[in-house]
Design a protein around this motif. Structure first.
Motif, mmCIF file in Angstrom:
data_model
loop_
_atom_site.group_PDB
_atom_site.id
_atom_site.type_symbol
_atom_site.label_atom_id
_atom_site.label_comp_id
_atom_site.label_asym_id
_atom_site.label_seq_id
_atom_site.Cartn_x
_atom_site.Cartn_y
_atom_site.Cartn_z
ATOM 1 N N ILE A 151 9.589 -5.029 12.061
ATOM 2 C CA ILE A 151 8.988 -3.713 11.780
ATOM 3 C C ILE A 151 7.689 -3.920 11.024
ATOM 4 O O ILE A 151 6.648 -3.395 11.380
ATOM 5 N N ALA A 152 7.769 -4.751 9.977
ATOM 6 C CA ALA A 152 6.568 -4.984 9.177
ATOM 7 C C ALA A 152 5.458 -5.596 10.036
ATOM 8 O O ALA A 152 4.317 -5.156 9.996
ATOM 9 N N CYS A 153 5.814 -6.589 10.882
ATOM 10 C CA CYS A 153 4.776 -7.262 11.685
ATOM 11 C C CYS A 153 4.157 -6.331 12.710
ATOM 12 O O CYS A 153 2.948 -6.255 12.831
ATOM 13 N N ASP A 154 5.021 -5.581 13.416
ATOM 14 C CA ASP A 154 4.504 -4.691 14.451
ATOM 15 C C ASP A 154 3.512 -3.688 13.893
ATOM 16 O O ASP A 154 2.637 -3.215 14.579
ATOM 17 N N ASN A 155 3.727 -3.326 12.642
ATOM 18 C CA ASN A 155 2.906 -2.269 12.083
ATOM 19 C C ASN A 155 1.897 -2.757 11.064
ATOM 20 O O ASN A 155 1.261 -1.971 10.394
ATOM 21 N N ALA A 156 1.806 -4.074 10.932
ATOM 22 C CA ALA A 156 1.012 -4.629 9.836
ATOM 23 C C ALA A 156 -0.466 -4.304 9.959
ATOM 24 O O ALA A 156 -0.941 -3.917 11.016
ATOM 25 N N HIS A 157 -1.141 -4.482 8.841
ATOM 26 C CA HIS A 157 -2.584 -4.438 8.802
ATOM 27 C C HIS A 157 -3.176 -3.041 8.965
ATOM 28 O O HIS A 157 -3.972 -2.769 9.855
ATOM 29 N N PHE A 158 -2.742 -2.183 8.098
ATOM 30 C CA PHE A 158 -3.341 -0.844 8.007
ATOM 31 C C PHE A 158 -4.575 -0.914 7.113
ATOM 32 O O PHE A 158 -4.663 -1.748 6.208
ATOM 33 N N ASP A 159 -5.517 0.005 7.371
ATOM 34 C CA ASP A 159 -6.695 0.089 6.502
ATOM 35 C C ASP A 159 -6.291 0.624 5.129
ATOM 36 O O ASP A 159 -6.879 0.259 4.117
ATOM 37 N N VAL A 160 -5.337 1.547 5.135
ATOM 38 C CA VAL A 160 -4.837 2.113 3.870
ATOM 39 C C VAL A 160 -3.317 2.158 3.897
ATOM 40 O O VAL A 160 -2.726 2.577 4.899
ATOM 41 N N VAL A 161 -2.711 1.731 2.807
ATOM 42 C CA VAL A 161 -1.266 1.967 2.619
ATOM 43 C C VAL A 161 -1.144 2.814 1.362
ATOM 44 O O VAL A 161 -1.656 2.440 0.301
ATOM 45 N N LEU A 162 -0.526 3.974 1.502
ATOM 46 C CA LEU A 162 -0.325 4.872 0.361
ATOM 47 C C LEU A 162 1.164 4.922 0.047
ATOM 48 O O LEU A 162 1.967 5.320 0.904
ATOM 49 N N SER A 163 1.535 4.487 -1.143
ATOM 50 C CA SER A 163 2.947 4.549 -1.525
ATOM 51 C C SER A 163 3.159 5.736 -2.455
ATOM 52 O O SER A 163 2.651 5.764 -3.585
ATOM 53 N N CYS A 164 3.913 6.742 -1.975
ATOM 54 C CA CYS A 164 4.322 7.856 -2.836
ATOM 55 C C CYS A 164 5.298 7.296 -3.875
ATOM 56 O O CYS A 164 5.779 6.176 -3.721
ATOM 57 N N PRO A 165 5.625 8.041 -4.921
ATOM 58 C CA PRO A 165 6.534 7.485 -5.932
ATOM 59 C C PRO A 165 7.900 7.114 -5.338
ATOM 60 O O PRO A 165 8.666 7.987 -4.934
ATOM 61 N N VAL A 166 8.173 5.841 -5.276
ATOM 62 C CA VAL A 166 9.381 5.346 -4.605
ATOM 63 C C VAL A 166 10.232 4.430 -5.501
ATOM 64 O O VAL A 166 11.457 4.425 -5.390
ATOM 65 N N TYR A 167 9.570 3.705 -6.429
ATOM 66 C CA TYR A 167 10.340 2.706 -7.211
ATOM 67 C C TYR A 167 11.610 3.296 -7.811
ATOM 68 O O TYR A 167 12.657 2.667 -7.794
ATOM 69 N N THR A 168 11.485 4.507 -8.379
ATOM 70 C CA THR A 168 12.644 5.081 -9.085
ATOM 71 C C THR A 168 13.688 5.624 -8.115
ATOM 72 O O THR A 168 14.761 6.046 -8.548
ATOM 73 N N GLN A 169 13.340 5.666 -6.822
ATOM 74 C CA GLN A 169 14.279 6.223 -5.831
ATOM 75 C C GLN A 169 15.052 5.145 -5.085
ATOM 76 O O GLN A 169 15.999 5.440 -4.370
ATOM 77 N N LEU A 170 14.617 3.911 -5.219
ATOM 78 C CA LEU A 170 15.230 2.857 -4.417
ATOM 79 C C LEU A 170 16.594 2.453 -4.975
ATOM 80 O O LEU A 170 16.718 2.245 -6.179
ATOM 81 N N MET A 171 17.569 2.359 -4.175
ATOM 82 C CA MET A 171 18.899 1.803 -4.471
ATOM 83 C C MET A 171 19.625 2.371 -5.691
ATOM 84 O O MET A 171 20.758 2.809 -5.583
#
Ligand code: SAM
Length: 312
Positions: A151-171
């Motif tokens: 998944i990561a490879c197929d979609n790799a290399h974006f001009d911009v990656v925007l991460s919404c607040p996620v750290y506190t939501q993981l696991m």
């Protein structure tokens, strides 16, 4: 009583969380916050920036889809909860023409769903495994997690990656509910539950490090990464709300004092995530934004724009 987890798969769990509260009200309440994120994004990009990946898009309440569609040729919205993204697109009235520019990418950023993590924990309870066996399983499986590289490879290399607040939501949010359910069944002592909780908490630094590595792997060498994290939870009725509000309104910004508040009141997983992110990125700019989450609480969001750290 037979222990059973109901409706506990990752996308169902997050869809439930994402559906809490009134969506129209949230969309209206987050308008200023959304505009600040749009401005951050606009400042961080230029005419050569053609495509964008949004991580943790959820209901898209914090991203202006009309802006994204007017600004980028290809927009990939990602989350484990695709239904919420579809609700978000409907809510913002994305036209059929703009919809053609948008791709949806269903992804679990932890890799734990594919590893059957909570299913395995459920079976261990049914087999009456000890708390120590739980702790070893939690620690070893989190050490070995990987997100489907394809998944990561197929979609790799974006001009911009925007991460919404996620750290506190993981696991961990899911682990907390898991432990509450376990507590209701009264199959383990309070001390056992504490041991398991400690193992989940300890494992979170690995989960957020892993998420940051994934984020960095999906941006092109010249691209920019925008990381947002909800770093302090602030109850609206408490004095801290006014204190942070006043600090954000004052010019010049007293970064030192804001950081002191983060040290004292900051959410551990957000701080871990930020610390690791700062090691992985060459920072261009940083910002503090108030996110009025609902009538009860707001978050201080730390935002940073950077590039993948060049090796050597
Ligand atoms: C706080 S929300 C971000 C706000 C969101 N953009 C909105 O407007 O509602 C965090 C998002 O992370 C997603 N998420 C949580 N755990 C995830 C995981 N393991 N993999 C992928 N997405 C996850 C949730 O579904 C949620 O949409």
């Amino acid at each position: 009583m037979d222990f059973r987890l109901k409706n506990f798969n990752l996308s169902f769990f997050n869809n439930d969380v994402n559906n809490s509260g009134d969506m129209q009200q949230k969309f209206a309440l987050w308008a200023e916050y959304r505009a600040e994120i749009t401005a951050l994004l606009d400042d961080a990009t230029n005419k050569d920036t053609k495509n964008i990946l949004v991580l943790g898009a959820g209901k898209c309440n914090d991203i202006d889809l009309h802006y994204l569609c007017s600004r980028f040729a290809r927009i990939v919205l990602s989350d484990v909860d695709i239904k919420s993204i579809e609700d978000g697109m409907r809510m913002q009235g994305v036209s059929d023409g703009d919809r053609k520019k948008i791709e949806l990418l269903e992804m679990d950023y932890t890799g734990l769903a594919e590893a059957g993590f909570f299913n395995q924990l459920e079976s261990m309870i049914q087999q009456k495994s000890s708390a120590n066996a739980f702790v070893s399983y939690i620690e070893s499986s989190i050490q070995n997690i990987h997100v489907c590289d394809d998944i990561a490879c197929d979609n790799a290399h974006f001009d911009v990656v925007l991460s919404c607040p996620v750290y506190t939501q993981l696991m961990y949010t899911q682990s907390e509910i898991f432990l509450q359910i376990l507590n209701q069944y009264q199959l383990y002592t309070a001390k056992d539950l504490q041991k398991m909780d400690h193992a989940f908490i300890k494992s979170m630094s690995q989960v957020v490090r892993h998420y940051n590595a994934l984020m960095m792997s999906m941006v092109s060498d010249d691209g920019v990464v925008i990381m947002l994290t909800d770093i302090i939870e602030i109850i609206r009725s408490e004095e801290l709300h006014n204190t942070i509000g006043n600090l954000l309104d004052s010019q010049p910004l007293d970064v030192c004092l804001i950081e002191k508040h983060i040290t004292k009141h900051g959410l551990a997983f957000a701080k871990n995530g930020r610390e690791d992110w700062l090691e992985k990125a060459d920072v261009i700019t940083t910002e503090y934004i108030l996110w009025p989450f609902n009538d009860y609480k707001s978050y201080l969001v730390y935002g940073a724009v950077g590039k993948k750290k060049s090796i050597g």
